[in-house]
Enzyme design. Sequence first.
Site, PDB file in Angstrom:
ATOM      1  CB  CYS A 100      -0.971  -0.042   1.178  1.00 51.34           C
ATOM      2  SG  CYS A 100      -2.377   1.082   1.007  1.00 51.34           S
ATOM      3  CG  HIS A 111      -3.329  -3.736   3.533  1.00 51.54           C
ATOM      4  ND1 HIS A 111      -2.250  -3.116   4.121  1.00 51.54           N
ATOM      5  CD2 HIS A 111      -4.028  -2.761   2.913  1.00 51.54           C
ATOM      6  CE1 HIS A 111      -2.303  -1.815   3.887  1.00 51.54           C
ATOM      7  NE2 HIS A 111      -3.364  -1.575   3.151  1.00 51.54           N
ATOM      8  CD  GLU A 122      -0.541  -5.868   5.637  1.00 53.47           C
ATOM      9  OE1 GLU A 122      -0.731  -4.648   5.702  1.00 53.47           O
ATOM     10  OE2 GLU A 122      -0.382  -6.468   4.551  1.00 53.47           O
TER      11      GLU A 122
END
Length: 230
Positions: A86, A203, A205
């Site tokens: 990002c 994302h 994660e």
Amino acid sequence: MKAGIVVFPGINRERDMAIALERSTGRAPRMIWHTETDLSGLDLVVIPGGFSYGDYLRCGAMAGQSAVMQSVRTFAEAGGYVLGVCNGFQILTETGMLPGALLRNASLRFISRDCYLRVERNDTVFTRGYAKGSTFRAPMAHGDGNYFADDATLDRLEGEGRVAFRYAEPDGAVTLSVNPNGSARSIAGIYSDNFRVLGLMPHPEDLVDPLMGGEDGKPLFDGLVQALAA
């Protein structure tokens, strides 16, 4: 695998990234304040998402001038691996470590929802945990995620196999209706020319535990550990 996370003023995803890395590596990553320049002993440097310097001027523009980024460039050139997610992707384009730019979303609205990414190749350290052509779910949270590059650059990325991920339907079909931000050729992530640097907008994660709603992103981090473990 020893990993470090670069922390800029305004970054707000470093803890999410730390959780993902620790779940796969079994050790807490090193937090690297933006004034630090010593990256010795690391295998992977991560530039997480957020709003570095409040996205002042352009997203990632000020962070790209930080002292640590020259060290990150040297680290990658010397054989280290770099992941930018990002705002991290935006910073990597601002430094020239990755080509192109991230522009305002075509809708001119901030996007916060899940998407599906198609894995374009699985012979890199970042994607070895996925099957080529498979898809996985990943959350998005960005206002400037519209990937842009001129046609010559896009053709080069395609020809050199440097497109990492594309926005796609769950079944892998790439259609305009699931391109959330207007990115050229539905590109969601790209590699550097030496494949040591990966930038992507969504994302992974944020989906590494059932309590987060799924583990779709975990194979990325598990694959890194398998590839880079000493």
